[in-house]
Design a protein around this motif. Sequence first.
Motif, PDB file in Angstrom:
ATOM      1  N   ASP A  80      37.729  35.951  38.111  1.00 13.73           N
ATOM      2  CA  ASP A  80      36.465  35.390  37.647  1.00 13.73           C
ATOM      3  C   ASP A  80      36.699  33.955  37.163  1.00 13.73           C
ATOM      4  O   ASP A  80      37.448  33.734  36.199  1.00 13.73           O
ATOM      5  CB  ASP A  80      35.917  36.258  36.516  1.00 13.73           C
ATOM      6  CG  ASP A  80      34.640  35.705  35.910  1.00 13.73           C
ATOM      7  OD1 ASP A  80      33.871  35.051  36.648  1.00 13.73           O
ATOM      8  OD2 ASP A  80      34.427  35.924  34.702  1.00 13.73           O
ATOM      9  N   PRO A  81      36.082  32.961  37.828  1.00 12.47           N
ATOM     10  CA  PRO A  81      36.335  31.557  37.464  1.00 12.47           C
ATOM     11  C   PRO A  81      36.052  31.223  36.004  1.00 12.47           C
ATOM     12  O   PRO A  81      36.815  30.486  35.376  1.00 12.47           O
ATOM     13  CB  PRO A  81      35.400  30.782  38.393  1.00 12.47           C
ATOM     14  CG  PRO A  81      35.171  31.675  39.544  1.00 12.47           C
ATOM     15  CD  PRO A  81      35.210  33.070  38.984  1.00 12.47           C
ATOM     16  N   SER A  82      34.980  31.773  35.435  1.00 12.77           N
ATOM     17  CA  SER A  82      34.667  31.452  34.037  1.00 12.77           C
ATOM     18  C   SER A  82      35.706  32.063  33.096  1.00 12.77           C
ATOM     19  O   SER A  82      36.082  31.452  32.089  1.00 12.77           O
ATOM     20  CB  SER A  82      33.256  31.895  33.672  1.00 12.77           C
ATOM     21  OG  SER A  82      33.129  33.291  33.808  1.00 12.77           O
ATOM     22  N   ALA A  83      36.178  33.259  33.427  1.00 10.40           N
ATOM     23  CA  ALA A  83      37.211  33.891  32.594  1.00 10.40           C
ATOM     24  C   ALA A  83      38.522  33.102  32.682  1.00 10.40           C
ATOM     25  O   ALA A  83      39.213  32.902  31.679  1.00 10.40           O
ATOM     26  CB  ALA A  83      37.434  35.334  33.029  1.00 10.40           C
ATOM     27  N   VAL A  84      38.860  32.635  33.883  1.00  7.08           N
ATOM     28  CA  VAL A  84      40.070  31.836  34.067  1.00  7.08           C
ATOM     29  C   VAL A  84      39.954  30.527  33.293  1.00  7.08           C
ATOM     30  O   VAL A  84      40.898  30.107  32.617  1.00  7.08           O
ATOM     31  CB  VAL A  84      40.340  31.578  35.573  1.00  7.08           C
ATOM     32  CG1 VAL A  84      41.456  30.565  35.755  1.00  7.08           C
ATOM     33  CG2 VAL A  84      40.666  32.880  36.290  1.00  7.08           C
TER      34      VAL A  84
END
Length: 135
Positions: free
Chosen positions: A123-127
């Motif tokens: 997940d880009p936002s989590a990364v």
Amino acid sequence: MAYKAGKFLRIFFGCHARPDRSFYFRGKQFPICARCTGELAGILSGIPIAFILGYPSFGVVILMMLPLVADGFLQRLTSYESTNTRRFLTGILFGIAFIFAFIYFHCLCITIAGSILKLFGADPSAVDRLMGKFM
């Protein structure tokens, strides 16, 4: 104990520890030469400097390293002979810049790791949130 620390420092810095290029204290030679002593002082002072003041652009970091490189190569390739004071001062500048370069390398590694995680479907936002904790 002091002998082991001196041996470690010579290995860590790759230092020749030549007597004519070293400082002395109470008649005893420092375990590393003037240039490496400056680098050690720069590294040790660069850490609080980076925490308190932050770090400059990467171009400035490279410019901070150039005096040591120029002094060393001039001495190696010509008849120019540097002084221990100059070796020490260029070493300090290089040591501080080394800490800044290490911070840039750390940020680059975190960025690459985050890109790889995103590439494999994380997940880009989590990364991005996770990367923000390390940068």
